[in-house]
Motif scaffolding. Structure first.
Motif, PDB file in Angstrom:
ATOM      1  N   GLY A 119     -17.861  -8.717   3.937  1.00 22.40           N
ATOM      2  CA  GLY A 119     -18.870  -8.556   4.979  1.00 22.40           C
ATOM      3  C   GLY A 119     -18.411  -7.636   6.095  1.00 22.40           C
ATOM      4  O   GLY A 119     -19.191  -6.794   6.584  1.00 22.40           O
ATOM      5  N   ARG A 120     -17.153  -7.775   6.515  1.00 22.38           N
ATOM      6  CA  ARG A 120     -16.658  -6.915   7.603  1.00 22.38           C
ATOM      7  C   ARG A 120     -16.538  -5.473   7.145  1.00 22.38           C
ATOM      8  O   ARG A 120     -16.824  -4.541   7.911  1.00 22.38           O
ATOM      9  N   ALA A 121     -16.118  -5.268   5.900  1.00 23.09           N
ATOM     10  CA  ALA A 121     -16.020  -3.899   5.384  1.00 23.09           C
ATOM     11  C   ALA A 121     -17.405  -3.262   5.298  1.00 23.09           C
ATOM     12  O   ALA A 121     -17.592  -2.090   5.660  1.00 23.09           O
ATOM     13  N   GLU A 122     -18.374  -4.011   4.834  1.00 22.42           N
ATOM     14  CA  GLU A 122     -19.724  -3.455   4.719  1.00 22.42           C
ATOM     15  C   GLU A 122     -20.344  -3.206   6.086  1.00 22.42           C
ATOM     16  O   GLU A 122     -21.141  -2.272   6.252  1.00 22.42           O
ATOM     17  N   ALA A 167     -14.510   0.504  14.388  1.00 24.28           N
ATOM     18  CA  ALA A 167     -13.156   0.149  13.946  1.00 24.28           C
ATOM     19  C   ALA A 167     -12.911  -1.341  14.096  1.00 24.28           C
ATOM     20  O   ALA A 167     -13.485  -2.007  14.960  1.00 24.28           O
ATOM     21  N   LEU A 168     -12.048  -1.873  13.254  1.00 21.15           N
ATOM     22  CA  LEU A 168     -11.681  -3.276  13.329  1.00 21.15           C
ATOM     23  C   LEU A 168     -10.792  -3.513  14.538  1.00 21.15           C
ATOM     24  O   LEU A 168      -9.928  -2.681  14.875  1.00 21.15           O
ATOM     25  N   THR A 169     -11.008  -4.653  15.214  1.00 15.63           N
ATOM     26  CA  THR A 169     -10.101  -5.045  16.289  1.00 15.63           C
ATOM     27  C   THR A 169      -8.748  -5.408  15.679  1.00 15.63           C
ATOM     28  O   THR A 169      -8.621  -5.559  14.458  1.00 15.63           O
ATOM     29  N   ASP A 170      -7.741  -5.579  16.516  1.00 13.52           N
ATOM     30  CA  ASP A 170      -6.413  -5.935  15.996  1.00 13.52           C
ATOM     31  C   ASP A 170      -6.430  -7.259  15.225  1.00 13.52           C
ATOM     32  O   ASP A 170      -5.862  -7.329  14.119  1.00 13.52           O
ATOM     33  N   PRO A 171      -7.068  -8.321  15.729  1.00  4.28           N
ATOM     34  CA  PRO A 171      -7.121  -9.557  14.935  1.00  4.28           C
ATOM     35  C   PRO A 171      -7.881  -9.362  13.618  1.00  4.28           C
ATOM     36  O   PRO A 171      -7.468  -9.906  12.574  1.00  4.28           O
ATOM     37  N   GLN A 172      -8.971  -8.587  13.646  1.00  7.31           N
ATOM     38  CA  GLN A 172      -9.716  -8.331  12.416  1.00  7.31           C
ATOM     39  C   GLN A 172      -8.890  -7.514  11.433  1.00  7.31           C
ATOM     40  O   GLN A 172      -8.906  -7.769  10.226  1.00  7.31           O
ATOM     41  N   ARG A 181      -2.794   3.379   8.852  1.00  7.19           N
ATOM     42  CA  ARG A 181      -2.037   3.751  10.048  1.00  7.19           C
ATOM     43  C   ARG A 181      -1.514   2.524  10.796  1.00  7.19           C
ATOM     44  O   ARG A 181      -0.414   2.534  11.337  1.00  7.19           O
ATOM     45  N   ARG A 182      -2.294   1.457  10.834  1.00  6.77           N
ATOM     46  CA  ARG A 182      -1.989   0.307  11.687  1.00  6.77           C
ATOM     47  C   ARG A 182      -1.199  -0.783  10.981  1.00  6.77           C
ATOM     48  O   ARG A 182      -0.769  -1.753  11.617  1.00  6.77           O
ATOM     49  N   SER A 183      -0.993  -0.656   9.681  1.00 10.10           N
ATOM     50  CA  SER A 183      -0.384  -1.726   8.903  1.00 10.10           C
ATOM     51  C   SER A 183       1.139  -1.688   8.950  1.00 10.10           C
ATOM     52  O   SER A 183       1.755  -0.616   8.896  1.00 10.10           O
ATOM     53  N   PRO A 184       1.780  -2.865   8.981  1.00  5.01           N
ATOM     54  CA  PRO A 184       3.232  -2.904   8.754  1.00  5.01           C
ATOM     55  C   PRO A 184       3.531  -2.568   7.302  1.00  5.01           C
ATOM     56  O   PRO A 184       2.670  -2.729   6.424  1.00  5.01           O
ATOM     57  N   ASP A 185       4.723  -2.087   7.042  1.00  3.85           N
ATOM     58  CA  ASP A 185       5.065  -1.609   5.706  1.00  3.85           C
ATOM     59  C   ASP A 185       4.865  -2.660   4.625  1.00  3.85           C
ATOM     60  O   ASP A 185       4.429  -2.351   3.514  1.00  3.85           O
ATOM     61  N   GLU A 186       5.166  -3.922   4.928  1.00  3.79           N
ATOM     62  CA  GLU A 186       5.122  -4.939   3.880  1.00  3.79           C
ATOM     63  C   GLU A 186       3.701  -5.259   3.418  1.00  3.79           C
ATOM     64  O   GLU A 186       3.513  -5.855   2.361  1.00  3.79           O
ATOM     65  N   LEU A 187       2.683  -4.848   4.183  1.00  7.02           N
ATOM     66  CA  LEU A 187       1.297  -5.129   3.800  1.00  7.02           C
ATOM     67  C   LEU A 187       0.486  -3.872   3.515  1.00  7.02           C
ATOM     68  O   LEU A 187      -0.701  -3.970   3.209  1.00  7.02           O
ATOM     69  N   VAL A 188       1.088  -2.694   3.584  1.00  8.26           N
ATOM     70  CA  VAL A 188       0.317  -1.455   3.592  1.00  8.26           C
ATOM     71  C   VAL A 188      -0.185  -1.029   2.221  1.00  8.26           C
ATOM     72  O   VAL A 188      -1.159  -0.272   2.125  1.00  8.26           O
ATOM     73  N   ALA A 189       0.399  -1.492   1.133  1.00  8.75           N
ATOM     74  CA  ALA A 189       0.070  -0.947  -0.196  1.00  8.75           C
ATOM     75  C   ALA A 189      -1.412  -0.982  -0.532  1.00  8.75           C
ATOM     76  O   ALA A 189      -1.971   0.036  -0.990  1.00  8.75           O
ATOM     77  N   PRO A 190      -2.132  -2.095  -0.344  1.00  6.79           N
ATOM     78  CA  PRO A 190      -3.551  -2.081  -0.710  1.00  6.79           C
ATOM     79  C   PRO A 190      -4.383  -1.100   0.119  1.00  6.79           C
ATOM     80  O   PRO A 190      -5.196  -0.342  -0.431  1.00  6.79           O
ATOM     81  N   ALA A 191      -4.195  -1.118   1.438  1.00  2.55           N
ATOM     82  CA  ALA A 191      -4.971  -0.212   2.288  1.00  2.55           C
ATOM     83  C   ALA A 191      -4.650   1.244   1.976  1.00  2.55           C
ATOM     84  O   ALA A 191      -5.551   2.092   1.902  1.00  2.55           O
ATOM     85  N   ALA A 192      -3.375   1.548   1.787  1.00  2.00           N
ATOM     86  CA  ALA A 192      -2.985   2.928   1.472  1.00  2.00           C
ATOM     87  C   ALA A 192      -3.558   3.368   0.128  1.00  2.00           C
ATOM     88  O   ALA A 192      -3.969   4.524  -0.033  1.00  2.00           O
ATOM     89  N   THR A 193      -3.597   2.471  -0.830  1.00  2.00           N
ATOM     90  CA  THR A 193      -4.156   2.815  -2.135  1.00  2.00           C
ATOM     91  C   THR A 193      -5.649   3.076  -2.028  1.00  2.00           C
ATOM     92  O   THR A 193      -6.171   4.028  -2.623  1.00  2.00           O
TER      93      THR A 193
END
Length: 366
Positions: free
Chosen positions: A210-213, A221-226, A264-276
Motif C-alpha cells: 500500500g505504501r509503495a503504491e 518520499a517515505l519518512t525515516d520511520p516508513q 541511498r538511505r539504507s544501511p549496508d546489511e539491508l540494502v540488497a532488495p532495494a538496490a536490486t
C-alpha cells in the motif's frame, strides 16, 4: 565538400538512427552528422565518456556497450572477448564504433580488431569514429571535423524532450548518487523489529504494498520511520517480488525514484532488495550505468547469494532486452504469496524464476 557536407554524406550512407529506450517506449534519435552521434553517447550511457570504446546499434535488436579503451594487444583481445559475449550470439544487426581518446591512433587498432570479430558473428560495422575533446575523425575515410556546441545542444534538447535525464559528469558521479546517510533510518530499525514481532506477515505485506503504491500515485518520499519499515519488509523475498512484478518498462520511470531513494538511505546489511529493485527499474529504462551503480551498492559478500541481483547483472552484461522482464514478471505473478519475516531474515522462497534468453536490449553493457 565542406566538413559539414562530408558528415551528412557519411551518415546518410550509414543510415544511423540509434533507437533509445525511454521507459516503455523506443525513441528513434535521428542524427545528421558524426558530431551529433558522438554528442548522443553521454545520453546513451548516462554519463560523460572518456578513454572508452562505445558500440552504438543502428536500429533495434542490439545493446549499447561501453568498455575501457585497451592500450595493448592483450587488452584488445580481452575487450573483444568481453563484447562478443553480448554480440556474438546476435547473428545479425549493424553498429557504429566510437573510440574516445586523445589521439586516433589509440582507437584504430582496437576498432579494427573488434570490427573483424563482429563481422564473423554477422554484425556489420557501418563506421568507425574517433572522438577527441575538440574534434572527430572517420577512421575509414579520414574525413573529420570539429565537435560543436550546436550539435551537443540539439541532441541535449531532443533527448530531454524524449524523456531522458541529462547525463552525469562521470560514472563516479552516478555511483555517488546512490550513497547517502543511513543513520536517520537505522535508528528506527530496532523499533520496527519490535513492532513486526507484534504484527503479522500479511499485515506487513499489505502495508508495504500500500505504501509503495501510494508513492506511485503521489511521489511523496517515505519518512525515516516508513523507510525503516519498508526496508525491513523487503527482506522477505515475497514482498520484494511483489514490488518487482509492479515494475514494467512503461512504469519504471515512476517506480525508480522510490527504490533509488531507499538504496541511498539504507544501511549496508539491508540494502540488497532495494538496490536490486532500483537496478531493475533502471534496466527497464535502458539506463545501464544507473543499474550497475545500484547493484554496486550491494556488499560484495552478499551479491552471489542474492539471486535476483545476479539475474539483473547477467541481463545487463549479456545485453538482454528489457522486454524480457515481462516473461519473468508473469512467472513471479504466478507464485504463491508467503509470509513476511523480520529485518535480516529471508523468505522461504529464495530462488526467483530465471529469465529466458531473448533479444538483446538497448541497455549498455558495463
Amino acid at each position: 565538400m565542406s566538413t559539414r557536407q562530408r558528415g551528412d554524406a557519411f551518415l546518410s550512407a550509414a543510415g544511423v538512427c540509434p533507437l533509445i529506450w525511454t521507459g516503455g517506449d523506443v525513441m528513434e534519435l535521428r542524427v545528421n552528422t558524426p558530431d551529433e552521434l558522438i554528442a548522443a553517447v553521454p545520453h546513451l550511457m548516462g554519463f560523460r565518456v572518456e578513454t572508452s570504446m562505445v558500440v552504438v546499434p543502428v536500429g533495434e535488436g542490439l545493446p549499447f556497450a561501453r568498455v575501457d579503451l585497451p592500450v595493448n594487444a592483450a587488452e584488445r583481445t580481452e575487450m573483444v572477448d568481453s563484447l562478443m559475449s553480448a554480440y556474438g550470439r546476435a547473428g545479425r544487426g549493424e553498429v557504429m564504433l566510437i573510440g574516445f581518446a586523445d589521439d586516433p591512433s589509440k582507437v584504430d587498432p582496437a576498432s579494427r580488431q573488434l570490427r573483424e570479430s563482429l563481422a564473423e558473428a554477422g554484425v556489420q560495422v557501418r563506421g568507425r569514429l574517433w572522438a577527441g575533446e575538440q574534434r572527430w575523425t572517420d577512421l575509414d575515410t579520414g574525413h573529420g571535423g570539429p565537435r560543436t556546441a550546436e550539435a551537443a545542444s540539439r541532441v541535449d534538447t531532443e533527448m530531454v524532450l524524449g524523456g531522458r535525464r541529462m547525463p552525469a559528469f562521470s560514472r563516479e558521479a552516478v555511483a555517488r548518487s546512490f550513497t547517502g546517510d543511513p543513520e536517520p533510518v537505522t535508528r528506527y530499525l530496532p523499533g520496527v523489529a519490535g513492532d513486526m514481532e507484534n504484527s503479522t506477515p500479511a499485515r506487513e505485506r499489505q502495508w508495504a504494498i500500500g505504501r509503495a503504491e501510494a508513492f506511485f500515485e503521489d511521489g511523496r518520499a517515505l519518512t525515516d520511520p516508513q523507510a525503516a519499515r519498508m526496508l525491513a519488509c523487503l527482506q522477505s523475498v515475497t514482498v520484494r517480488d511483489q514490488m518487482a512484478v509492479r515494475i514494467r518498462c512503461e512504469s519504471a520511470p515512476t517506480w525508480g525514484p522510490l527504490w533509488d531513494d531507499l538504496t541511498r538511505r539504507s544501511p549496508d546489511e539491508l540494502v540488497a532488495p532495494a538496490a536490486t529493485l532500483s537496478a531493475l527499474a533502471s534496466w527497464c529504462q535502458g539506463d545501464g550505468a544507473r543499474a550497475w551503480s545500484a547493484l554496486d551498492r550491494i556488499p560484495a559478500d552478499q551479491r552471489q547469494s542474492y539471486p535476483l541481483a545476479t539475474i539483473v547483472a547477467a541481463a545487463l552484461q549479456g545485453g538482454v532486452h528489457p522486454r524480457e522482464w515481462d516473461r519473468a514478471r508473469s512467472a513471479l505473478d504466478a507464485l504463491p504469496v508467503e509470509g513476511v519475516e523480520g529485518p535480516g531474515a529471508r523468505g522461504s522462497r529464495t530462488e526467483p524464476p530465471t529469465m529466458g534468453e531473448g533479444r538483446p536490449s538497448a541497455g549498455p553493457v558495463r
